[in-house]
Design a protein around this motif. Structure first.
Motif, mmCIF file in Angstrom:
data_model
loop_
_atom_site.group_PDB
_atom_site.id
_atom_site.type_symbol
_atom_site.label_atom_id
_atom_site.label_comp_id
_atom_site.label_asym_id
_atom_site.label_seq_id
_atom_site.Cartn_x
_atom_site.Cartn_y
_atom_site.Cartn_z
ATOM 1 N N ALA A 120 6.138 5.066 -7.729
ATOM 2 C CA ALA A 120 6.836 3.879 -7.225
ATOM 3 C C ALA A 120 6.953 2.820 -8.311
ATOM 4 N N ASN A 121 5.885 2.621 -9.065
ATOM 5 C CA ASN A 121 5.947 1.652 -10.166
ATOM 6 C C ASN A 121 6.999 2.048 -11.201
ATOM 7 N N ALA A 141 13.224 -1.783 -3.130
ATOM 8 C CA ALA A 141 12.706 -1.967 -1.772
ATOM 9 C C ALA A 141 12.169 -0.663 -1.194
ATOM 10 N N TYR A 142 12.898 0.417 -1.388
ATOM 11 C CA TYR A 142 12.490 1.710 -0.824
ATOM 12 C C TYR A 142 11.201 2.201 -1.484
ATOM 13 N N ALA A 143 11.136 2.078 -2.811
ATOM 14 C CA ALA A 143 9.911 2.471 -3.506
ATOM 15 C C ALA A 143 8.734 1.613 -3.071
ATOM 16 N N THR A 144 8.976 0.335 -2.821
ATOM 17 C CA THR A 144 7.900 -0.584 -2.418
ATOM 18 C C THR A 144 7.317 -0.217 -1.075
ATOM 19 N N ILE A 145 8.127 0.297 -0.163
ATOM 20 C CA ILE A 145 7.600 0.719 1.136
ATOM 21 C C ILE A 145 6.487 1.749 0.937
ATOM 22 N N PHE A 146 6.715 2.725 0.088
ATOM 23 C CA PHE A 146 5.725 3.788 -0.102
ATOM 24 C C PHE A 146 4.555 3.320 -0.960
ATOM 25 N N LYS A 147 4.825 2.441 -1.906
ATOM 26 C CA LYS A 147 3.728 1.851 -2.668
ATOM 27 C C LYS A 147 2.812 1.054 -1.741
ATOM 28 N N ALA A 148 3.398 0.257 -0.849
ATOM 29 C CA ALA A 148 2.603 -0.546 0.076
ATOM 30 C C ALA A 148 1.812 0.344 1.031
ATOM 31 N N LEU A 149 2.437 1.401 1.547
ATOM 32 C CA LEU A 149 1.730 2.313 2.435
ATOM 33 C C LEU A 149 0.561 2.977 1.718
ATOM 34 N N ALA A 150 0.770 3.371 0.464
ATOM 35 C CA ALA A 150 -0.306 4.011 -0.297
ATOM 36 C C ALA A 150 -1.457 3.042 -0.535
ATOM 37 N N LEU A 151 -1.130 1.814 -0.961
ATOM 38 C CA LEU A 151 -2.176 0.807 -1.149
ATOM 39 C C LEU A 151 -2.882 0.508 0.167
ATOM 40 N N GLY A 152 -2.120 0.420 1.241
ATOM 41 C CA GLY A 152 -2.700 0.130 2.545
ATOM 42 C C GLY A 152 -3.627 1.221 3.033
ATOM 43 N N LYS A 175 -9.669 -5.773 -0.044
ATOM 44 C CA LYS A 175 -8.831 -6.904 0.347
ATOM 45 C C LYS A 175 -7.807 -7.211 -0.738
ATOM 46 N N ASP A 176 -8.189 -7.008 -1.998
ATOM 47 C CA ASP A 176 -7.235 -7.191 -3.084
ATOM 48 C C ASP A 176 -6.162 -6.106 -3.057
ATOM 49 N N GLY A 177 -6.518 -4.931 -2.537
ATOM 50 C CA GLY A 177 -5.512 -3.884 -2.367
ATOM 51 C C GLY A 177 -4.454 -4.300 -1.365
ATOM 52 N N PHE A 178 -4.887 -4.891 -0.247
ATOM 53 C CA PHE A 178 -3.924 -5.409 0.722
ATOM 54 C C PHE A 178 -3.066 -6.509 0.087
ATOM 55 N N SER A 179 -3.689 -7.372 -0.687
ATOM 56 C CA SER A 179 -2.946 -8.452 -1.347
ATOM 57 C C SER A 179 -1.913 -7.896 -2.319
ATOM 58 N N ALA A 180 -2.273 -6.824 -3.031
ATOM 59 C CA ALA A 180 -1.326 -6.205 -3.955
ATOM 60 C C ALA A 180 -0.131 -5.632 -3.202
ATOM 61 N N ALA A 181 -0.375 -5.057 -2.033
ATOM 62 C CA ALA A 181 0.720 -4.538 -1.220
ATOM 63 C C ALA A 181 1.643 -5.666 -0.772
ATOM 64 N N ILE A 182 1.062 -6.785 -0.337
ATOM 65 C CA ILE A 182 1.859 -7.926 0.116
ATOM 66 C C ILE A 182 2.665 -8.516 -1.029
ATOM 67 N N THR A 183 2.056 -8.620 -2.204
ATOM 68 C CA THR A 183 2.780 -9.132 -3.371
ATOM 69 C C THR A 183 3.982 -8.258 -3.696
ATOM 70 N N ALA A 184 3.780 -6.941 -3.675
ATOM 71 C CA ALA A 184 4.884 -6.023 -3.947
ATOM 72 C C ALA A 184 5.990 -6.176 -2.904
ATOM 73 N N ILE A 185 5.612 -6.337 -1.649
ATOM 74 C CA ILE A 185 6.596 -6.520 -0.581
ATOM 75 C C ILE A 185 7.387 -7.809 -0.795
ATOM 76 N N ASP A 186 6.706 -8.883 -1.138
ATOM 77 C CA ASP A 186 7.403 -10.153 -1.387
ATOM 78 C C ASP A 186 8.407 -10.015 -2.527
ATOM 79 N N GLN A 187 8.038 -9.283 -3.565
ATOM 80 C CA GLN A 187 8.956 -9.083 -4.683
ATOM 81 C C GLN A 187 10.165 -8.258 -4.259
#
Length: 433
Positions: A120-121, A141-152, A175-187
């Protein structure tokens, strides 16, 4: 722009050639493969890669989808083990020290998640260099969905997660993993706002996923897991609850729950009509969600069988459920001690009928007239999350967040897979439970 012929035949042949699942401590480059710039340097290559992310996440018993549902289901007592000869599932069913770093379900989810984050990166980096910004925003956006799911998935399962991909990487708190997912989603949302996704991109990916609603739904999910009630509520309010977002399957790429468990009746089935809940949180006898998720076989054991989102080989599996989003709202209000609005949102779930739900999932129960305390409301929200989101892979995170007793689950967090420990000296100590 020329339309790329990238759909299903391209997905299988292209991705089978370029992607393998290995541990995050490994080097993902392979001198026998086509160079990465040929894959991640063109729109056609990036499209194949991003479609491959979905295949990696959902396809077969090795996928994160199967492994997250299965590990969660056994650990939280949702599932009945049909055949103890299935050793990874049997370890998870036993729980405690029986679950160790050799468990292939957990190592599969770990390796698959790290590979998805890596790919995804690469897609996101490659998309940012493309001149067609509307197509690029779809890729991001599509890659970020799977990146966020993996981090989550990793942050829900382990106390710490890798802080990068490579050799001897460090670790960060979950908790930083969740934050990384949220940051990626915001981007990703920012990229879409700047350059709306092109129809050409949407025509070149498998149907089923509503990208913007999914990004906001995952943001709400991981904000709630992080304890950020205001952010969770704001993200949940941005989701259109009339829309569906699904992983779709067919005869070639089958629903992994059906393919492995439902069709064989040799791995697992639902535990029973309690869905694994203890008194006094068990489903009401008239709750219509129980027959949605389970069926009865009157002649061949076990009696209770998988229905719901693992019923057939082509049953779509939801990326999120509208009911999850409503329950996030209820929980956010409850934790802010706004019992009035929390109860309003909870009652939307209790009174919802199959006809008014996009997936046909409805409890069809009477509304609760009142709750006396915040804890009473939280208990009801937890109960309904367990029923509404049965076999979703989310219950273990819920158990910890709602402070359920350890006796109700087989483990709190999982041990780190040997595929990581043997290749990374920074791997943390395993948790005690």
């Amino acid at each position: 722009m020329k339309r790329f012929k990238t759909k299903y035949t391209f997905r299988v042949s292209f991705i089978a050639l370029f992607f393998m699942i290995i541990g995050c401590g490994k080097d993902f480059t392979d001198p026998t493969r086509v160079p990465e710039d040929a894959v991640f340097g063109t729109l056609q290559g990036l499209t194949g890669a991003v479609v491959g992310l979905q295949r990696d996440y959902t396809a077969q018993r090795t996928s994160s989808l199967y492994n997250s549902v299965t590990s969660n289901g056994f650990t939280t007592k949702e599932l009945f083990l049909v055949n103890p000869g299935n050793l990874p599932e049997a370890q998870l069913n036993t729980g405690g020290i029986a679950v160790d770093g050799t468990n292939t379900i957990l190592s599969g989810m770990w390796s698959n998640s790290n590979k998805i984050i890596y790919d995804a990166n690469k897609v996101i980096e490659g998309a940012q260099l493309q001149s067609d910004k509307n197509y690029a925003s779809g890729l991001i956006a599509y890659a970020t969905i799977f990146k966020a799911l993996a981090l989550g998935n990793m942050s829900q399962s382990w106390e710490q997660v890798p802080n990068g991909i490579g050799v001897n990487v460090g670790f960060m708190a979950r908790k930083d993993g969740f934050s990384a997912a949220i940051t990626a989603i915001d981007q990703a949302l920012a990229a879409i706002n700047a350059n709306p996704i092109s129809t050409t991109f949407m025509a070149n990916i498998p149907p089923g996923i509503d990208i913007v609603n999914t990004l906001n739904a995952l943001k709400a999910r991981y904000a709630m897991a992080s304890g950020n009630n205001d952010l969770a509520l704001a993200a949940a309010n941005a989701v259109d609850l009339t829309k569906k977002s699904t992983f779709n399957f067919d005869a070639t790429t089958q629903n992994p729950i059906f393919e492995t468990a439902t069709s064989s009746n040799n791995v697992y089935q639902p535990v029973d009509s309690t869905l694994g809940l203890k008194v006094p949180l068990q489903p009401d006898l008239t709750d219509k969600r129980v027959p949605f998720y389970t069926s009865i076989n009157p002649t061949i054991a076990p009696r209770f069988r998988i229905k719901g989102f693992g019923e057939t080989l082509n049953t779509p599996f939801p990326v999120y459920l509208p009911g999850e989003i409503t329950l996030i709202k209820a929980e956010a209000y409850a934790r802010k001690n706004d019992l009035t609005n929390g109860l309003i949102e909870l009652n939307k779930i209790l009174t919802k009928t199959a006809a008014t739900d996009p997936f046909g999932l409805g409890a069809n129960l009477p509304a609760l007239a009142s709750v006396a305390t915040q804890q009473e409301l939280l208990d009801q929200i937890y109960k309904n999350r367990c029923i509404e989101l049965y076999m979703s892979g989310l219950k273990l995170e819920d158990m910890r967040r709602f402070n359920r007793p350890n006796s109700e689950r087989g483990r709190n967090f999982y041990p780190y897979p040997l595929v990581e420990r043997d290749n990374n000296t920074n791997t943390p100590d395993d948790p005690g439970f």
